[in-house]
Design a protein around this motif. Structure first.
Motif, mmCIF file in Angstrom:
data_model
loop_
_atom_site.group_PDB
_atom_site.id
_atom_site.type_symbol
_atom_site.label_atom_id
_atom_site.label_comp_id
_atom_site.label_asym_id
_atom_site.label_seq_id
_atom_site.Cartn_x
_atom_site.Cartn_y
_atom_site.Cartn_z
ATOM 1 N N LEU A 216 0.843 -1.181 0.000
ATOM 2 C CA LEU A 216 0.000 0.000 0.000
ATOM 3 C C LEU A 216 0.888 1.244 0.000
ATOM 4 O O LEU A 216 2.050 1.183 0.360
ATOM 5 C CB LEU A 216 -0.901 0.023 1.251
ATOM 6 C CG LEU A 216 -1.927 -1.112 1.396
ATOM 7 C CD1 LEU A 216 -2.652 -0.986 2.726
ATOM 8 C CD2 LEU A 216 -2.928 -1.090 0.248
ATOM 9 N N ARG A 217 0.336 2.380 -0.397
ATOM 10 C CA ARG A 217 1.096 3.613 -0.384
ATOM 11 C C ARG A 217 1.553 3.941 1.033
ATOM 12 O O ARG A 217 0.768 3.893 1.979
ATOM 13 C CB ARG A 217 0.242 4.772 -0.912
ATOM 14 C CG ARG A 217 -0.205 4.626 -2.336
ATOM 15 C CD ARG A 217 -0.704 5.955 -2.909
ATOM 16 N NE ARG A 217 -1.302 6.840 -1.927
ATOM 17 C CZ ARG A 217 -2.614 6.993 -1.752
ATOM 18 N NH1 ARG A 217 -3.461 6.287 -2.480
ATOM 19 N NH2 ARG A 217 -3.072 7.843 -0.852
ATOM 20 N N GLN A 218 2.826 4.257 1.192
ATOM 21 C CA GLN A 218 3.355 4.519 2.524
ATOM 22 C C GLN A 218 2.791 5.786 3.152
ATOM 23 O O GLN A 218 2.753 5.916 4.373
ATOM 24 C CB GLN A 218 4.885 4.607 2.459
ATOM 25 C CG GLN A 218 5.550 3.285 2.094
ATOM 26 C CD GLN A 218 5.166 2.181 3.048
ATOM 27 O OE1 GLN A 218 5.359 2.296 4.250
ATOM 28 N NE2 GLN A 218 4.602 1.104 2.511
ATOM 29 N N ASP A 219 2.322 6.717 2.332
ATOM 30 C CA ASP A 219 1.765 7.936 2.900
ATOM 31 C C ASP A 219 0.409 7.708 3.553
ATOM 32 O O ASP A 219 -0.131 8.590 4.230
ATOM 33 C CB ASP A 219 1.640 9.008 1.816
ATOM 34 C CG ASP A 219 0.635 8.618 0.732
ATOM 35 O OD1 ASP A 219 0.722 7.475 0.229
ATOM 36 O OD2 ASP A 219 -0.232 9.443 0.405
ATOM 37 N N LEU A 220 -0.155 6.486 3.384
ATOM 38 C CA LEU A 220 -1.454 6.210 3.993
ATOM 39 C C LEU A 220 -1.364 6.167 5.512
ATOM 40 O O LEU A 220 -2.381 6.317 6.192
ATOM 41 C CB LEU A 220 -2.005 4.873 3.474
ATOM 42 C CG LEU A 220 -2.484 4.853 2.009
ATOM 43 C CD1 LEU A 220 -2.956 3.464 1.655
ATOM 44 C CD2 LEU A 220 -3.603 5.864 1.804
ATOM 45 N N ALA A 221 -0.161 5.954 6.054
ATOM 46 C CA ALA A 221 -0.019 5.946 7.512
ATOM 47 C C ALA A 221 -0.438 7.284 8.106
ATOM 48 O O ALA A 221 -0.910 7.344 9.244
ATOM 49 C CB ALA A 221 1.427 5.611 7.898
ATOM 50 N N LYS A 223 -2.924 8.940 7.182
ATOM 51 C CA LYS A 223 -4.380 9.003 7.180
ATOM 52 C C LYS A 223 -4.980 8.391 8.445
ATOM 53 O O LYS A 223 -6.166 8.576 8.713
ATOM 54 C CB LYS A 223 -4.933 8.260 5.958
ATOM 55 C CG LYS A 223 -4.358 8.709 4.626
ATOM 56 C CD LYS A 223 -4.817 10.116 4.258
ATOM 57 C CE LYS A 223 -4.290 10.503 2.873
ATOM 58 N NZ LYS A 223 -4.729 11.857 2.470
ATOM 59 N N LEU A 224 -4.165 7.632 9.199
ATOM 60 C CA LEU A 224 -4.657 7.045 10.434
ATOM 61 C C LEU A 224 -4.881 8.124 11.483
ATOM 62 O O LEU A 224 -4.303 9.220 11.406
ATOM 63 C CB LEU A 224 -3.660 6.006 10.957
ATOM 64 C CG LEU A 224 -3.377 4.820 10.029
ATOM 65 C CD1 LEU A 224 -2.260 3.970 10.609
ATOM 66 C CD2 LEU A 224 -4.638 3.992 9.849
ATOM 67 N N SER A 225 -5.689 7.825 12.473
ATOM 68 C CA SER A 225 -5.990 8.816 13.506
ATOM 69 C C SER A 225 -4.751 9.198 14.302
ATOM 70 O O SER A 225 -4.634 10.324 14.783
ATOM 71 C CB SER A 225 -7.060 8.272 14.456
ATOM 72 O OG SER A 225 -6.620 7.052 15.050
ATOM 73 N N THR A 226 -3.799 8.248 14.446
ATOM 74 C CA THR A 226 -2.564 8.556 15.169
ATOM 75 C C THR A 226 -1.529 9.257 14.300
ATOM 76 O O THR A 226 -0.653 9.944 14.813
ATOM 77 C CB THR A 226 -1.940 7.266 15.714
ATOM 78 O OG1 THR A 226 -1.679 6.366 14.617
ATOM 79 C CG2 THR A 226 -2.884 6.589 16.702
ATOM 80 N N ALA A 227 -1.617 9.052 12.955
ATOM 81 C CA ALA A 227 -0.678 9.665 12.003
ATOM 82 C C ALA A 227 0.767 9.286 12.291
ATOM 83 O O ALA A 227 1.692 10.038 11.977
ATOM 84 C CB ALA A 227 -0.841 11.185 11.980
ATOM 85 N N ARG A 228 0.989 8.116 12.888
ATOM 86 C CA ARG A 228 2.356 7.683 13.199
ATOM 87 C C ARG A 228 3.032 7.120 11.966
ATOM 88 O O ARG A 228 2.410 6.426 11.163
ATOM 89 C CB ARG A 228 2.345 6.611 14.292
ATOM 90 C CG ARG A 228 1.912 7.102 15.658
ATOM 91 C CD ARG A 228 2.329 6.089 16.710
ATOM 92 N NE ARG A 228 1.823 6.455 18.023
ATOM 93 C CZ ARG A 228 0.799 5.865 18.616
ATOM 94 N NH1 ARG A 228 0.177 4.875 18.009
ATOM 95 N NH2 ARG A 228 0.404 6.256 19.809
ATOM 96 N N ARG A 229 4.329 7.403 11.826
ATOM 97 C CA ARG A 229 5.109 6.833 10.733
ATOM 98 C C ARG A 229 5.690 5.475 11.097
ATOM 99 O O ARG A 229 6.167 4.755 10.220
ATOM 100 C CB ARG A 229 6.240 7.781 10.342
ATOM 101 C CG ARG A 229 5.755 9.085 9.755
ATOM 102 C CD ARG A 229 6.910 9.901 9.221
ATOM 103 N NE ARG A 229 6.466 11.143 8.626
ATOM 104 C CZ ARG A 229 7.275 12.021 8.027
ATOM 105 N NH1 ARG A 229 8.582 11.772 7.974
ATOM 106 N NH2 ARG A 229 6.788 13.123 7.502
#
Length: 420
Positions: A216-221, A223-229
């Protein structure tokens, strides 16, 4: 006298599976053997040695023939002599399951014959039942063999269309848990097509955070509520509000001079535990010279006792040998602040579950087990005993020191402080 020996013909597994398949379908053992291309005696031998019962068996309440306490076929397995150890189902076990299903036996009765729990039989039938509801032992055995193949292909790698749907939903703010629940509702059932059309929330998280599984696209992280990398494990001690190490130095903050062992005075430490963890001995190893100090902990090995013993023993050394200490995150080091203040020495803590970050100490503890054996009461060793053990180990030549002893290496440092 000349004795002629006839070599036995090798019978491939396909012929055996064909034979069991035919018997399970209702054919007699003699007819199935002829159809499989083997002799009648060979077919009877296969059937009896496998422990299978006759396909015309009528199951009673006890799981066998009505009014009979023994299996119908000589040599067949009974409920009292089954090997119930955890093991994969064999082709013969699956043939027993097929016979039982054909005879309208319950899962509990079939499980008694194969020596497994009834839930194992139920899962086997549900997992490998055909579209028409039939169960084929040979097909089920081949399918189980394919499922055991490793490494397995990551599901999202083989389904780019599903990846695009997940990416679209995550762009709209959907969580992995919501996406997984929706896919389960859209594709219910246990068929192969249904299983390939849905994923769990954990699969989505792994695709986002594990490099080797990135589909999946790595920038999707973001989009999570935590926005953690990066992902933080739930067991991380630093996430606990009452952790004594939330303000402690991490091993990643340790100076570079500790790694190359060029500068002496950097120590690694741990506890060696005795029987039932009721007794312990503290160990300290200097990284440059491999010099060992043992801490006598006769009563308790809590934080206060360890700190007191360490300050007492390390206080005997010159100040220039108090550069740093590396320990794991055990509760025995909860008083690390007292150690830092008393010895003017920073204490660094390893990452959780990473004993290799204290390699010198782990190797030394292995050597110390010669005297401090596992499963013994370590409180029986007096302070004098531990001093003699440490002196003995410090007189042992080390290949890493060009066969000098740790005592010799430390003596050279003490005689020439400028070199340190």
């Amino acid at each position: 006298m000349v004795v002629l020996r006839v070599a036995k013909r090798y019978v491939p597994d396909e012929e055996r599976e064909e034979f069991f398949e035919l018997v399970c379908s209702g054919m007699s053992v003699t007819a199935a053997a002829a159809a499989a291309g083997v002799s009648r005696n060979a077919g009877i031998s296969w059937w009896r040695s496998s422990g299978l019962v006759s396909p015309v068996i009528q199951f009673g309440r006890s799981g066998g023939l009505p009014g009979s306490a023994a299996p119908a076929v000589p040599g067949a397995r009974g409920p009292d002599d089954l090997d119930r150890r955890r093991r994969p189902l064999s082709s013969w076990d699956r043939s027993v399951i097929a016979v039982g299903l054909r005879c309208k036996a319950s899962y509990a009765q079939i499980a008694a014959l194969v020596g497994r729990d009834k839930s194992v039989v139920w899962r086997e039938v549900v997992r490998n039942r055909g579209p028409d509801g039939s169960y084929s032992p040979s097909i089920a055995h081949r399918a189980a063999h394919e499922r055991r193949r490793r490494p397995k292909t990551f599901k999202l790698h083989a389904n780019p269309g599903l990846c695009r749907r997940i990416e679209g939903w995550m762009d709209e703010g959907w969580s992995p848990g919501l996406i997984a629940a929706l896919l389960r509702r859209e594709h219910p059932g246990t068929s192969a097509a249904a299983r390939m059309s849905r994923v769990s929330h954990e699969t989505i998280y792994q695709a986002l955070y594990v490099q080797t599984r990135g589909s999946l696209r790595q920038d999707l992280a973001r989009k999570l509520s935590t926005a953690r990398r990066s992902r933080k494990p739930r067991s991380d001690l630093e996430r606990r509000a009452n952790s004594p190490y939330r303000e402690a130095f991490k091993i990643s903050q340790r100076p570079a001079e500790v790694t190359d062992r060029a500068v002496p005075g950097h120590w690694e430490g741990d506890l060696i535990l005795g029987s039932a963890n009721g007794s312990a001995v503290g160990t300290l190893v200097e990284r440059s010279t491999r010099f060992v100090i043992l801490l006598h902990l006769p009563g308790r090995h809590d934080a206060a006792s360890v700190a007191e013993a360490m300050i007492r023993e390390m206080g005997k050394l010159p100040a220039h040998l108090h550069r740093s200490l590396t320990w794991d995150r055990g509760v025995e080091m909860a008083g690390y602040r007292n150690i830092q203040l008393a010895l003017d020495m920073p204490v660094y803590f390893c990452d959780p579950h990473s004993p290799w970050q204290r390699g010198s100490n782990e190797n030394t503890n292995r050597l110390l087990r010669f005297w401090l054996e596992k499963g013994t009461d370590l409180s029986q060793h007096t302070a004098g005993d531990l001093a003699r053990i440490a002196a003995t180990l410090n007189k042992r030549p080390r290949p890493t020191l060009d066969y000098k002893t740790p005592a010799q290496a430390l003596a050279e440092l003490l005689s020439n402080p400028t070199a340190a």
